[in-house]
Motif scaffolding. Structure first.
Motif, short mmCIF file in Angstrom:
data_model
loop_
_atom_site.label_atom_id
_atom_site.label_comp_id
_atom_site.label_asym_id
_atom_site.label_seq_id
_atom_site.Cartn_x
_atom_site.Cartn_y
_atom_site.Cartn_z
N LEU A 116 0.86 -1.19 0.00
CA LEU A 116 0.00 0.00 0.00
C LEU A 116 0.89 1.24 0.00
O LEU A 116 2.04 1.16 0.43
CB LEU A 116 -0.78 0.10 1.33
N ASP A 117 0.35 2.38 -0.39
CA ASP A 117 1.06 3.64 -0.18
C ASP A 117 0.94 3.98 1.31
O ASP A 117 -0.18 4.07 1.83
CB ASP A 117 0.42 4.78 -0.99
N ASP B 95 2.47 -7.11 -7.69
CA ASP B 95 2.47 -8.31 -6.85
C ASP B 95 3.82 -9.02 -6.92
O ASP B 95 4.31 -9.53 -5.92
CB ASP B 95 1.37 -9.28 -7.30
N ASP B 96 4.41 -9.04 -8.14
CA ASP B 96 5.69 -9.74 -8.31
C ASP B 96 6.79 -9.08 -7.49
O ASP B 96 7.59 -9.75 -6.83
CB ASP B 96 6.12 -9.74 -9.79
N TRP C 269 -5.79 -7.96 2.27
CA TRP C 269 -6.14 -8.85 1.13
C TRP C 269 -5.22 -8.61 -0.05
O TRP C 269 -4.97 -9.52 -0.84
CB TRP C 269 -7.62 -8.70 0.77
N GLN C 270 -4.69 -7.38 -0.18
CA GLN C 270 -3.88 -7.09 -1.37
C GLN C 270 -2.49 -7.70 -1.29
O GLN C 270 -1.84 -7.90 -2.30
CB GLN C 270 -3.77 -5.59 -1.56
N SER C 271 -2.00 -7.97 -0.06
CA SER C 271 -0.67 -8.55 0.11
C SER C 271 -0.74 -10.06 0.37
O SER C 271 0.26 -10.77 0.26
CB SER C 271 0.04 -7.93 1.32
N TYR D 53 1.29 -15.62 1.00
CA TYR D 53 0.98 -17.05 1.10
C TYR D 53 1.89 -17.87 0.18
O TYR D 53 2.47 -18.89 0.59
CB TYR D 53 -0.50 -17.29 0.76
N ASP D 54 2.04 -17.41 -1.06
CA ASP D 54 2.87 -18.16 -2.03
C ASP D 54 4.30 -18.32 -1.52
O ASP D 54 4.90 -19.39 -1.63
CB ASP D 54 2.91 -17.44 -3.40
N VAL D 55 4.85 -17.24 -0.96
CA VAL D 55 6.23 -17.32 -0.46
C VAL D 55 6.28 -18.22 0.78
O VAL D 55 7.14 -19.10 0.87
CB VAL D 55 6.78 -15.91 -0.13
#
Ligand SMILES: C[S@@+](CC[C@H](N)C(=O)[O-])C[C@H]1O[C@@H](n2cnc3c(N)ncnc32)[C@H](O)[C@@H]1O
Length: 321
Positions: free
Chosen positions: A67-68, A81-82, A111-113, A118-120
Motif C-alpha cells: 500500500l502507499d 504483486d511480483d 487482502w492485497q498482500s 501465502y505463495d512465499v
C-alpha cells in the motif's frame, strides 16, 4: 491540546532521547544474550545478518503492506504483486535463518498482500492456517467496500511446534443456556449473565484496533492491538521463550511478550517508533495488564465494565461476613 482522556504516546525523539539510548544498533555478529530483551534500531535486512542462527521460538511479522503508506518519513509505495513477492522473499529467507526447527511464524497482511505472502510462505514453511481478524474500523472508500479485515498467516518450520490451546480460550455469552439435570452444561451462571469458555477459531471478531483512550495507543499509523499479539504469543510460545519481531513499529510484540513472561527482540528502523516502543516497555514494568484479556481468558469486545463488575462480585463473594 490533547483531551485529558487521550493517552496516546506521541513524545518526540528529542523528548525521548533517554529511551532511544536503551536501543542498540548492530554492525558486527553478536551473541544472542547481547540483544535479548532489546529493541534494535536499524534496517532489518542489514541487522538480521549479524544475528546468530536459530534463536527464535516464535516470530511475529507485521511488514509494510503493499500500500502507499508514510511511516513518519519512511514512505512505502504500492508496487506490483511480483515485486512485493520478491521483497517478501528477501525478509522470509532472513527470518527463516533465525528460527529454531520447532518455531512458529505469524505474518500479518491485508487482502492485497495476502496471496503474494501465502505463495512465499508455502515455499519455506508448513502453512497451518489463515486467521481472519475483523478490525472494528475499516479503511473507508466511497467507490469500494470498506476494508475491515486482515489476514494473519500461521506457519511452522516443521510438524513439531507449540500450540497451547487451553491458554487462548474465549469467554462468550451463552445464547441458549442448556441444562442437564437442572445444572448448566459446560457454562457458568453469574450475576451478570451466562458465560462459556470456548476454544478459539480462526475468525477473530473480539479485537478492536488501539484507540486514543487506551494506555497502549501510540501515534504509529498501523499499530497492532496487544490483545491480538497476546493470542499469538500465548498459543505459540511458552514462558521464558524468545519472541522475535523484525518490523517492530511501536513495539507491540515486545511489550506483549514482556507482559506475558517471554523474552523478546524487536528491530525497527524509525527512531521515533523505537522511542515509543521503549516508553511502552517501561510502562509494562508498572502495569502488565492487557486490555480484553483477564482471568486467563479472552473476552468479547466492549466488555470492560462487565469484566470489572464480575471481578468485584467475585471479591465480594470471597470476603468473609
Ligand atoms: C506495519 S508496521 C508494524 C507495526 C507494529 N506491529 C506495531 O504494532 O506498532 C511496519 C514497521 O516496519 C518498519 N520497517 C519497514 N521497513 C523496515 C526495515 N527495512 N527495517 C526495519 N524496520 C522497517 C516501519 O517503520 C514500520 O514501523
Amino acid at each position: 491540546m490533547k483531551s485529558a482522556k487521550n493517552r496516546t504516546i506521541d513524545i518526540s525523539v528529542e523528548e525521548g532521547k533517554e529511551y532511544l539510548k536503551r536501543c542498540i544498533s548492530l554492525s558486527e555478529k553478536i551473541e544472542i544474550d547481547t540483544v535479548t530483551d532489546k529493541t534494535i534500531c536499524g534496517d532489518t535486512f542489514e541487522t538480521m545478518k549479524f544475528l546468530p542462527e536459530k534463536f527464535a521460538d516464535l516470530v511475529i511479522v507485521d511488514p509494510p503492506y503493499n500500500l502507499d503508506k508514510n511511516f513518519h518519513g519512511n514512505k512505502f509505495k504500492k508496487t506490483s504483486d511480483d515485486f512485493y513477492a520478491e521483497y517478501t522473499e528477501r525478509w522470509v529467507k532472513a527470518v527463516k535463518a533465525c528460527m529454531k526447527d520447532t518455531a512458529t511464524i505469524y505474518v500479518c497482511c491485508d487482502w492485497q498482500s495476502s496471496s503474494a505472502i501465502y505463495d512465499v510462505l508455502c515455499r519455506y514453511f508448513k502453512v497451518q492456517n489463515r486467521i481472519t481478524w475483523q478490525r472494528e474500523k475499516g479503511r473507508g472508500a466511497l467507490t469500494n467496500w470498506k476494508n475491515g479485515m486482515e489476514d494473519i498467516w500461521f506457519a511452522t518450520n516443521s510438524d513439531e511446534y507449540t500450540f497451547n490451546v487451553e491458554d487462548v480460550k474465549m469467554r462468550r455469552r451463552v445464547v441458549a443456556p442448556y441444562k442437564v439435570d437442572g445444572k448448566p452444561k459446560d457454562w457458568e451462571e453469574t450475576t451478570e449473565g451466562n458465560f462459556r469458555n470456548t476454544y478459539p477459531s480462526n475468525f477473530w471478531d473480539d479485537i478492536s484496533i488501539p484507540y486514543w483512550s487506551m494506555p497502549e495507543n501510540t501515534a504509529h499509523p498501523t499499530q497492532k492491538p496487544e490483545k491480538l499479539l497476546a493470542k499469538l504469543i500465548l498459543a505459540s510460545s511458552n514462558k521464558g521463550e524468545l519472541v522475535f519481531d523484525p518490523f517492530a513499529g511501536s513495539g507491540s510484540t515486545a511489550v506483549t511478550a514482556k507482559k506475558l513472561g517471554r523474552r523478546y527482540i524487536g528491530i525497527e528502523q524509525n527512531e521515533q517508533y523505537c522511542v515509543w516502543a521503549e516508553k511502552r516497555l517501561e510502562m509494562a514494568d508498572e502495569d502488565n495488564s492487557i486490555q480484553g484479556y483477564a482471568d486467563g481468558v479472552f473476552w468479547e469486545r466492549n466488555t470492560a465494565s462487565l469484566q470489572k463488575s464480575l471481578r468485584k462480585n467475585v471479591i465480594k463473594e470471597k470476603r468473609p461476613e
